[in-house]
Design a protein around this motif. Sequence first.
Motif, short mmCIF file in Angstrom:
data_model
loop_
_atom_site.label_atom_id
_atom_site.label_comp_id
_atom_site.label_asym_id
_atom_site.label_seq_id
_atom_site.Cartn_x
_atom_site.Cartn_y
_atom_site.Cartn_z
N VAL A 5 0.84 -1.20 0.00
CA VAL A 5 0.00 0.00 0.00
C VAL A 5 0.87 1.25 0.00
CG1 VAL A 5 -1.63 1.37 1.36
CG2 VAL A 5 -2.01 -1.08 1.06
N ARG A 6 1.88 1.27 0.86
CA ARG A 6 2.78 2.43 0.93
C ARG A 6 3.50 2.65 -0.39
NH1 ARG A 6 4.56 0.81 6.65
NH2 ARG A 6 3.38 2.23 7.98
N ASP A 7 3.99 1.57 -0.97
CA ASP A 7 4.72 1.70 -2.24
C ASP A 7 3.82 2.27 -3.33
OD1 ASP A 7 6.98 0.70 -1.04
OD2 ASP A 7 6.80 -1.32 -1.90
N THR A 8 2.59 1.77 -3.39
CA THR A 8 1.67 2.24 -4.43
C THR A 8 1.32 3.71 -4.23
OG1 THR A 8 0.71 0.02 -4.64
CG2 THR A 8 -0.58 1.85 -5.50
N LEU A 9 1.02 4.10 -3.01
CA LEU A 9 0.63 5.49 -2.76
C LEU A 9 1.81 6.44 -2.86
CD1 LEU A 9 -1.96 5.05 0.14
CD2 LEU A 9 -2.40 5.48 -2.28
N ALA A 53 -1.80 10.70 -5.90
CA ALA A 53 -3.13 11.23 -6.22
C ALA A 53 -4.21 10.14 -6.22
CB ALA A 53 -3.10 11.91 -7.59
N LEU A 54 -3.85 8.89 -6.03
CA LEU A 54 -4.84 7.81 -6.06
C LEU A 54 -5.91 8.00 -4.99
CD1 LEU A 54 -2.96 4.40 -6.55
CD2 LEU A 54 -4.57 5.50 -8.11
N THR A 55 -7.15 7.74 -5.36
CA THR A 55 -8.25 7.74 -4.39
C THR A 55 -9.05 6.45 -4.42
OG1 THR A 55 -9.70 8.83 -6.00
CG2 THR A 55 -8.50 10.25 -4.45
N ASP A 56 -8.95 5.68 -5.48
CA ASP A 56 -9.69 4.42 -5.61
C ASP A 56 -8.98 3.34 -4.80
OD1 ASP A 56 -10.91 2.06 -6.36
OD2 ASP A 56 -10.99 2.58 -8.50
N LYS A 98 -7.06 0.37 -6.31
CA LYS A 98 -5.76 0.56 -6.96
C LYS A 98 -4.59 0.27 -6.02
CE LYS A 98 -7.55 2.01 -10.85
NZ LYS A 98 -7.47 1.20 -12.10
N TYR A 99 -4.83 0.39 -4.71
CA TYR A 99 -3.75 0.04 -3.78
C TYR A 99 -4.04 -1.23 -2.97
CZ TYR A 99 -6.63 3.07 -0.68
OH TYR A 99 -7.66 3.66 0.02
N LEU A 100 -5.31 -1.57 -2.80
CA LEU A 100 -5.62 -2.82 -2.10
C LEU A 100 -5.37 -4.04 -2.99
CD1 LEU A 100 -8.86 -1.94 -0.10
CD2 LEU A 100 -6.52 -2.16 0.74
N GLY A 101 -5.51 -3.86 -4.31
CA GLY A 101 -5.21 -4.96 -5.23
C GLY A 101 -3.76 -5.40 -5.14
N PRO A 102 -2.80 -4.48 -5.29
CA PRO A 102 -1.39 -4.86 -5.11
C PRO A 102 -1.09 -5.40 -3.72
CG PRO A 102 -1.53 -2.77 -6.26
CD PRO A 102 -2.92 -3.10 -5.81
N ALA A 103 -1.79 -4.86 -2.70
CA ALA A 103 -1.58 -5.35 -1.34
C ALA A 103 -2.03 -6.80 -1.21
CB ALA A 103 -2.34 -4.47 -0.35
N ARG A 104 -3.16 -7.11 -1.82
CA ARG A 104 -3.67 -8.49 -1.82
C ARG A 104 -2.70 -9.42 -2.54
NH1 ARG A 104 -9.17 -8.62 -4.68
NH2 ARG A 104 -7.77 -8.12 -6.41
N ASP A 105 -2.15 -8.96 -3.65
CA ASP A 105 -1.18 -9.78 -4.40
C ASP A 105 0.09 -10.01 -3.59
OD1 ASP A 105 -2.99 -9.80 -6.48
OD2 ASP A 105 -1.94 -8.24 -7.64
N ALA A 106 0.54 -8.97 -2.88
CA ALA A 106 1.75 -9.12 -2.05
C ALA A 106 1.50 -10.11 -0.92
CB ALA A 106 2.15 -7.75 -1.48
N LEU A 107 0.32 -10.05 -0.33
CA LEU A 107 -0.03 -11.01 0.72
C LEU A 107 -0.03 -12.42 0.17
CD1 LEU A 107 -2.88 -10.58 3.31
CD2 LEU A 107 -2.63 -12.71 2.07
N ALA A 108 -0.62 -12.61 -1.00
CA ALA A 108 -0.66 -13.94 -1.62
C ALA A 108 0.75 -14.47 -1.84
CB ALA A 108 -1.42 -13.89 -2.94
#
Length: 282
Positions: A245-249, A254-257, A260-270
């Motif tokens: 999440v930190r890396d993406t933001l 400017a991301l608000t959706d 866009k950041y929870l998706g990469p977080a979910r992938d990193a967790l996986a």
Amino acid sequence: MPLAPTGDLVAHAATDHRGIAAFNVITLEHAEGIIAGAEAAEQPVILQISENAVRYHRGQLLPLALATAAMARSSAAEIALHLDHVTDVDLLHQAADSGFSSVMFDAGALPYAENVSATASAARWAHKAGLWLEAELGYVGGKPDSPASAHAAGVRTDPAEAAAYVARTGVDALAVAVGSSHAMTQRSATLDHALIERLRGAVPVPLVLHGSSGVPDGELRSAVRAGIVKINIGTALNMSMTRAVRDTLDAQPALTDPRKYLGPARDALASTVHTMLTVLAH
């Protein structure tokens, strides 16, 4: 695939002399990531929801439990659902109607005699309800009511006391204090493998390791060889999610959706789940 009983997954792991990982679920992204990691690794897993997670969801167990169970049933992986670190008897009594096949009842903050009495009562109720029950003896570091250090004198589980505790309570598995700590963010824990072997010889039920996020790969493998069967992992998942999440933001401030950041977080967790399962499979 139907939900697997926790007791069956643990028993199969014990018979095969391997570990079974139990990963903590806090959000739907946790459940989705854990399941994706299990499918990629082609390994069974236990999804566990803690009392703290229920408290985070405003005391409501059913919404998260039903959603997690539905995702597990739609997976090709073999998955069980476990209610973790329960101190509230009312919450314990919700488990049977919420898709769980097992509960960890935590009376560790009570004096020994009261711990035995409360845990024996919980085990009797659980068994009547068809649930497998885990308990804890000793003080795993990192809990609010535990000593500051997992290495403090007197905090580790005594084999003779553990054998008596299991006999008096009738629990199906025992979490033991052997040098790990909850919520560790560095993988620097050193376990007492000789103590694990002594506990395995003294206790007739499977042994559980809490606080496994802080245990290095080699230590985890050695712990399984010494007699640990169920391995609880939570903080490592949260660290990988938060880092993503930190890396993406940071890269896109400017991301608000949130997708866009929870998706990469979910992938990193996986990816973390896949790595941990690969460690335990060898």
